[in-house]
Design a protein around this motif. Sequence first.
Motif, PDB file in Angstrom:
ATOM      1  N   VAL A 149       0.854  -1.200   0.000  1.00 16.29           N
ATOM      2  CA  VAL A 149       0.000   0.000   0.000  1.00 16.29           C
ATOM      3  C   VAL A 149       0.885   1.243   0.000  1.00 16.29           C
ATOM      4  N   ALA A 150       0.280   2.391  -0.289  1.00 18.82           N
ATOM      5  CA  ALA A 150       0.978   3.686  -0.272  1.00 18.82           C
ATOM      6  C   ALA A 150       2.254   3.607  -1.095  1.00 18.82           C
ATOM      7  N   ASP A 151       3.347   4.109  -0.552  1.00 17.21           N
ATOM      8  CA  ASP A 151       4.581   4.173  -1.311  1.00 17.21           C
ATOM      9  C   ASP A 151       5.761   4.066  -0.351  1.00 17.21           C
ATOM     10  N   ASP A 152       6.921   3.665  -0.865  1.00 17.33           N
ATOM     11  CA  ASP A 152       8.136   3.682  -0.047  1.00 17.33           C
ATOM     12  C   ASP A 152       8.695   5.096   0.005  1.00 17.33           C
ATOM     13  N   TRP A 153       9.432   5.390   1.059  1.00 17.00           N
ATOM     14  CA  TRP A 153      10.166   6.653   1.119  1.00 17.00           C
ATOM     15  C   TRP A 153      11.421   6.522   0.245  1.00 17.00           C
ATOM     16  N   PRO A 154      11.965   7.651  -0.210  1.00 16.94           N
ATOM     17  CA  PRO A 154      13.223   7.558  -0.964  1.00 16.94           C
ATOM     18  C   PRO A 154      14.430   7.372  -0.039  1.00 16.94           C
ATOM     19  N   MET A 175       0.422  15.257   8.380  1.00 14.68           N
ATOM     20  CA  MET A 175       1.626  14.991   7.600  1.00 14.68           C
ATOM     21  C   MET A 175       1.252  14.941   6.122  1.00 14.68           C
ATOM     22  N   GLY A 176       2.265  15.003   5.265  1.00 12.19           N
ATOM     23  CA  GLY A 176       2.041  14.860   3.829  1.00 12.19           C
ATOM     24  C   GLY A 176       1.554  16.154   3.177  1.00 12.19           C
ATOM     25  N   GLY A 177       1.247  16.045   1.906  1.00 17.05           N
ATOM     26  CA  GLY A 177       0.784  17.207   1.145  1.00 17.05           C
ATOM     27  C   GLY A 177       1.851  17.791   0.228  1.00 17.05           C
ATOM     28  N   LEU A 182      11.628  22.286   0.947  1.00 16.88           N
ATOM     29  CA  LEU A 182      10.500  22.130   1.859  1.00 16.88           C
ATOM     30  C   LEU A 182      10.948  21.248   3.021  1.00 16.88           C
ATOM     31  N   ALA A 183      10.506  21.608   4.225  1.00 19.02           N
ATOM     32  CA  ALA A 183      10.937  20.847   5.402  1.00 19.02           C
ATOM     33  C   ALA A 183       9.759  20.604   6.329  1.00 19.02           C
ATOM     34  N   GLY A 184       9.874  19.536   7.100  1.00 15.01           N
ATOM     35  CA  GLY A 184       8.857  19.250   8.115  1.00 15.01           C
ATOM     36  C   GLY A 184       7.921  18.135   7.710  1.00 15.01           C
ATOM     37  N   ALA A 185       6.799  18.046   8.419  1.00 11.65           N
ATOM     38  CA  ALA A 185       5.849  16.945   8.222  1.00 11.65           C
ATOM     39  C   ALA A 185       5.237  16.885   6.815  1.00 11.65           C
ATOM     40  N   PRO A 186       5.129  18.011   6.070  1.00 11.14           N
ATOM     41  CA  PRO A 186       4.518  17.908   4.741  1.00 11.14           C
ATOM     42  C   PRO A 186       5.256  16.982   3.790  1.00 11.14           C
ATOM     43  N   PHE A 222       6.592  14.096   4.435  1.00 13.50           N
ATOM     44  CA  PHE A 222       6.440  12.668   4.764  1.00 13.50           C
ATOM     45  C   PHE A 222       5.713  11.954   3.607  1.00 13.50           C
ATOM     46  N   VAL A 223       6.140  10.729   3.341  1.00 15.31           N
ATOM     47  CA  VAL A 223       5.482   9.919   2.306  1.00 15.31           C
ATOM     48  C   VAL A 223       4.317   9.148   2.928  1.00 15.31           C
TER      49      VAL A 223
END
Lengths: 198, 521
Positions: free
Chosen positions: B112-117, B456-458, B484-488, B490-491
């Motif tokens: 589900v969703a996606d992996d982080w880089p 998170m995300g966005g 861009l930094a912070g919770a936005p 997040f994958v």
Amino acid sequence: MATKSHYPHYNVLDAAEDWDPHTRKIVEARLLPLESVEHLTTAETKTLYSVVAALIDDDRSEILDYVVKHFDDTLGKRIGESQRKTGVPPQADLIRRTLSGLGKTARDNYGKPFPELTVDEQHTILGQLERGQIPADGIWMNLPQKEAFTKLLSLTVEAYYSHPKIWSEIGHGGPAYPRGYVRTGPGLVDPWEAQREE
Amino acid sequence: MQRRFGDQEVDICIVGAGAAGGVLARDLARAGLKVVVLEAGPFWDPQQDFASDELSMQKLGWQETVLVAGNNPLKMGHNNTGRGVGGGTVHFTGVFLRFHESDFRVYSQDGVADDWPISYADLAPYYDRIEREIAVSGPKHFPWGPFAGPYPYPEREPLSANAVVFRQGCEKLGIKSAVTPLAILSAPFDGRPPCINRGFCNQGCLPNAKFSTLIQHIPQAIAAGAEVLPDCTVTQVEVDEKSRRVTGVIFVHDGTEYRQPAKIVILANFVVQMPRLLLNSATPAFPDGLANSSGMVGKGIMPHSSYDVYAKFPEEIRLYKGTPVLATTQDFYETDHTRGFVRGYTLHAHGARPVAMATGISVGAGTWGPQLRRAMLDFNFYARITQVGEVLPSEKNTVTLADEKDDNGLPLPLVTFGYGDNDLKLIDHAVAKMKEILTAAGGKPEFVIPDTAHLMGGCRMGADPRTSVVDQWGRTHDHPNLYLAGAPIFVTGGGVNPTETVMALAARTADHLIQQARRGL
């Protein structure tokens, strides 16, 4: 469920001298009688006293004064309302229209202004508002009733449970700075905290 | 307004002085870069501005109106967004936990969703560094995830009664629990005292026992030469359409517009205002907003599901006493296919003061009138557990621009959110588990409060510019000098409080920029 305080002799304000001055000023200001309102009209104020009394099941005017003041301050607030659902009017509008709608529904259904209804009648109307069941015509047209109920309840509850007399009744330790708590485990109570009486 | 650099171009302009902005400002200023931080809210002075009071301290949350919609419209403000220098760290509970290895590879592991880089190993050194830097208190042995402890400072004691009954309930059921790792001091550190169990962590710490970037990173940034300008709302990021490079920002202070040119612009203004600012910065060459060639700006926002269960006990618990969160279990954190959903959650014993509990059981659970009044007379007999549950990203959960405008004439943000199937199954499981624990401890569960926490995300990270907004360093794919930094970024959201991961990511971006700066910005 309890019907009376477990702490009839506790007064959180007995410790007020131990609080930091800034907190003390904020909390003690809630004890002042409400002499005038800035934003509510006389009619709105009257209805509001009865509405909040019914929502919180308490008609002591010295406590309701602060709850009504909190509404009045909220009507004058410029910074924003954190969140608002799409389709819901801005909070000042929402509060005003709802108070006037409750007055109208009281007159339509019972032939009396809202404050003159019995508590049961007030509860009936507020219950209809909570469920969105007041006929959506006239003043209620396009007014989201559940949102209106939630707004009234939320402002009432946050002010009522910020009143130091209510803290005393429920046995809340209140502001605890600079003192803090030493005895925190089960069954442990610092000497200045509410002592349970049964 | 006094401005040290005036209209002169600085090296770095950071928008937002919260968890991420604070770390970046400090690290970049210490590396000798010329840094300006613009913060929309005030520069709080804890001794003058904070009080031991729930109602008056609602001001620590972001109060400007955000429009909300969807099947589960979000509660904003204090629930997830800070306002003023320090941002959310001023009012967070101080829970300081790492993501697990699986959080970075949700697609590989669960489909589900996606992996982080990036992987856990990429962040591990930054988690280590941040924990040492702020003297996180926690157990010698932490039973879950890749980091087993010990934490730099001893775990907090004494525990609150609420934490004790939580641990008793867990033990009866064979569930492991631990004292929560916290960004709250258990012994003196850096001139600050240990916690006195005042209990108002969410109202701003008065003794300064709880870490915030307001009292730690921002003063360190200023000492290292950074300029921090409060009450400055950034309204636009400016871009040179030919080179695609951003040139600085426009901001408003006290009704007057100013410009801050910068070689690098870093947005650290959280999940709602970051997409809003990028979208509001559209130009003819970037009609869908800056950094948005993928169309992903504002998409895939994720809160944590954060249902509360209150149970009544025969003896007093006194939820108001002590640090709100002192005990935790992550026994349900990883995917377990027998449960019928993927991913998982953390549970915390979570204290409450009267306004929070009364608002929860009234507005959240529909109790009012005599029932509310009577329940609250038993305030001291309730215990509470709260959930931090993973919510999977969905492109239907968005930040977009509304028609309605603010005082600066800019469109308000519209936040649309609804839970997916997996999210709801996870919530059901967590609620049942919270009830079991409270019942095992001798309580009777009475109120279940639907709620969310964090966002998170966005503006997600990713290796592919077609499906993500920033690369693994936080650099936007579209503009070489806009970060861009912070919770936005997040994958996925994990099933745990995000602040430590926000700060670790920010520290990693800072290191990357310092390397860059050696070669010339």
